[in-house]
Design an enzyme around this catalytic site. Structure first.
Site, mmCIF file in Angstrom:
data_model
loop_
_atom_site.group_PDB
_atom_site.id
_atom_site.type_symbol
_atom_site.label_atom_id
_atom_site.label_comp_id
_atom_site.label_asym_id
_atom_site.label_seq_id
_atom_site.Cartn_x
_atom_site.Cartn_y
_atom_site.Cartn_z
ATOM 1 N N CYS A 66 1.210 -1.277 0.091
ATOM 2 C CA CYS A 66 0.049 0.152 -0.349
ATOM 3 C C CYS A 66 0.858 1.178 -0.291
ATOM 4 O O CYS A 66 1.977 1.313 0.126
ATOM 5 C CB CYS A 66 -0.771 0.046 1.332
ATOM 6 S SG CYS A 66 -1.967 -1.454 1.377
ATOM 7 N N GLU A 344 -11.673 -8.223 9.732
ATOM 8 C CA GLU A 344 -11.340 -7.014 9.434
ATOM 9 C C GLU A 344 -12.915 -5.873 8.865
ATOM 10 O O GLU A 344 -13.442 -6.673 7.947
ATOM 11 C CB GLU A 344 -10.855 -6.229 8.574
ATOM 12 C CG GLU A 344 -10.469 -4.995 8.601
ATOM 13 C CD GLU A 344 -8.927 -4.344 7.625
ATOM 14 O OE1 GLU A 344 -7.628 -4.396 8.589
ATOM 15 O OE2 GLU A 344 -9.472 -3.628 7.067
ATOM 16 N N SER A 370 -10.557 -1.095 9.216
ATOM 17 C CA SER A 370 -9.410 -0.559 8.677
ATOM 18 C C SER A 370 -9.302 1.316 9.226
ATOM 19 O O SER A 370 -9.982 1.096 9.956
ATOM 20 C CB SER A 370 -9.518 -0.571 7.444
ATOM 21 O OG SER A 370 -8.597 0.948 6.408
#
Length: 497
Positions: A66, A344, A370
């Site tokens: 990321c 998540e 997140s």
């Protein structure tokens, strides 16, 4: 662990150009935040289709990571801060010469560790863990590391930090890094790397007296010796010059000196509320709270009625059906290890993010999520609902009082009654204690048996705030106590007969 993704032209392509950083075409959006576009599609119609495509392209090269400081990037940062990598390894862009150089340096470091007899248990000490917590706070890293670092501590046989430790560190350590998704300027992680990465941040923390320089690193040298080298190294000056000359970005506006950080709008990113709903603790990303919802004294206050859901799917359906409005307090229980394996809940926070009033909705959940969230999203509530936590006894219409001090990084989430008017937190605690768990609260029926067993064992080992670990001694004590209780009950039945 993969480094930030790039398109293979690191030496020639400026990080701000298309193909290196996945920005939206108008320059205002952030493709790194749009990796899941379903909620955007619901909220934006045709625009959502473009965001879906952007999210796919945001991944760039295979093997890349990321460009925002999510769980993967934060894990790299924490690993280096623990001393488990060579210097300036975290956030190195993948597929570039610097990455392959780092691999060779790492291999040489391993051989050196073998030669001098340096083992990981000498590196991962209480001091190293404290250093890693300080660096995590200075970066404003992912909330998921609140699970991972306690688990590392337990595996290393060190003291496991609790919610009060996290709160104290985040109060004492200034945030220094301006990076996606917290900003205030949305720099990609590769710019943080070029600005000096972890050793640059640690230099600042050392000057503030917030590091233990005696901790060892994988080089065989102490943190202090590594930072002495870094401060005058050719590598540091070359990387920072590259960022300034090629991208026109002053490195000190990506990793700020402490005396300039707060003036530039950087503030700590996490607070750790407790209260009768979360006696073991919880966490909220304070950087995601809309400043317009914060009072002049720096406190976010939300007193309202609960809308309770026992699954993420049900909560998202309520959002899509228009049953959630600005000012609501949304409670999603059953998302911890015993309910879902603690998957998540990105879809839920993403759904709120794309609502025009999302910043005015508070979320309370025993799940993790997140860091890409909007509003007061309070997660990791402990104990989890299915382990007997009070959050599992909440009902629709309950009064909930949320108070989060963004300056002191502390707060409370309390159930304060179920009648016409709120009552005290103490009275709310008494009401909760007399209730049974929510009638719809149950583990996901698709939860595999091995996950159910893991969830039960980690709950016996201390639960989420101890890192969801197998604490064998605690588990054995509980099993022995349970066996003796069962034997005593069986013996009592025989005497009655």
């Amino acid at each position: 662990m993969p480094g930030p993704s790039s398109d293979g032209r690191f030496e020639r392509l400026r990080p701000g150009e298309a193909g290196f950083l996945a920005l939206a075409e108008d320059g205002n959006g952030d493709g790194g935040r749009e990796q899941v576009g379903g909620s955007a599609h619901e909220a934006n119609g045709p625009e959502g289709t473009r965001l879906d495509d952007l999210g796919c392209r945001a991944c760039a090269t295979p093997g890349g990571g990321c460009q925002f400081l999510g769980t993967a990037a934060t894990s790299q940062v924490v690993a280096e801060a623990l001393g488990l990598t060579v210097p300036h390894a975290a956030l190195a862009p993948s597929g570039q010469r610097v990455w392959t150089k780092m691999a060779r340096q790492s291999a040489r470091a391993v051989l050196h560790m073998i030669r001098i007899g340096l083992t990981v248990d000498r590196i991962v000490t209480d001091a190293a863990i404290r250093n890693a917590m300080a660096v995590h706070a200075a970066f404003g890293g992912s909330t998921n590391l609140l699970l991972h670092l306690p688990a590392v501590s337990h595996a290393a046989g060190r003291r496991v930090p609790d919610v009060s430790d996290w709160a104290e560190v985040n109060r004492s350590v200034p945030r220094l890094v301006s990076v996606l998704p917290n900003g205030p300027v949305p720099h990609p992680t590769v710019r943080v790397f070029l600005a000096g990465g972890v050793p640059e941040v640690m230099l600042h923390l050392r000057r503030l007296g917030l590091l233990d320089e005696r901790a060892l690193t994988a080089t065989g040298e102490t943190v202090g010796a590594v930072l002495d080298w870094w401060e005058s190294s050719e590598r540091r000056h070359r990387m920072r010059r590259h960022l300034l000359e090629q991208d026109g970005v002053d490195p000190d506006t990506v990793i700020f000196p402490p005396d300039r950080a707060r003036a530039a709008g950087l503030a700590s990113t996490m607070a750790f509320p407790t209260g009768n709903i979360a006696p073991e603790g919880s966490v909220v990303k304070t950087a995601a709270i809309d400043p317009a919802q914060v009072d002049e004294d720096g406190v976010y206050r939300h007193l309202g009625r609960a809308k309770v859901f026992t699954s993420e799917r049900a909560a998202i359906r309520a959002i899509k059906d228009g049953r959630i409005a600005g000012g609501d307090i949304l409670v999603m229980m059953g998302g911890g290890p015993s309910g879902t394996g603690m998957e998540e809940t990105y879809q839920l926070t993403s759904a709120l993010r794309h609502l025009p009033f999302g910043g005015k909705v508070s979320l309370i959940t025993d799940a993790r999520f997140s860091g890409v969230s909007t509003g007061a999203c309070i997660g990791h509530v402990g104990p989890e609902a299915l382990a007997g936590g009070p959050v599992g006894r909440l009902r629709d219409g309950d009064w909930i009082d949320i108070r989060i001090d963004l300056r002191r990084l502390e707060g409370r989430i309390d159930m304060v009654g179920d009648g016409e008017n709120p009552v005290s937190p103490a009275e709310g605690a008494r009401i909760l204690a007399q209730r049974d768990p929510h009638p719809d609260l149950a583990a996901d029926p698709a939860l595999p048996d091995d996950t159910r067993l893991w969830a039960a064992l980690q709950a016996a080992g201390g639960g989420t705030w101890r890192g969801c670990v197998y604490d064998v001694d605690r588990i054995v004590r509980l099993l022995e106590a349970g066996r003796k209780a069962l034997e005593g009950a069986h013996s009592g039945r025989e005497e009655v007969v």
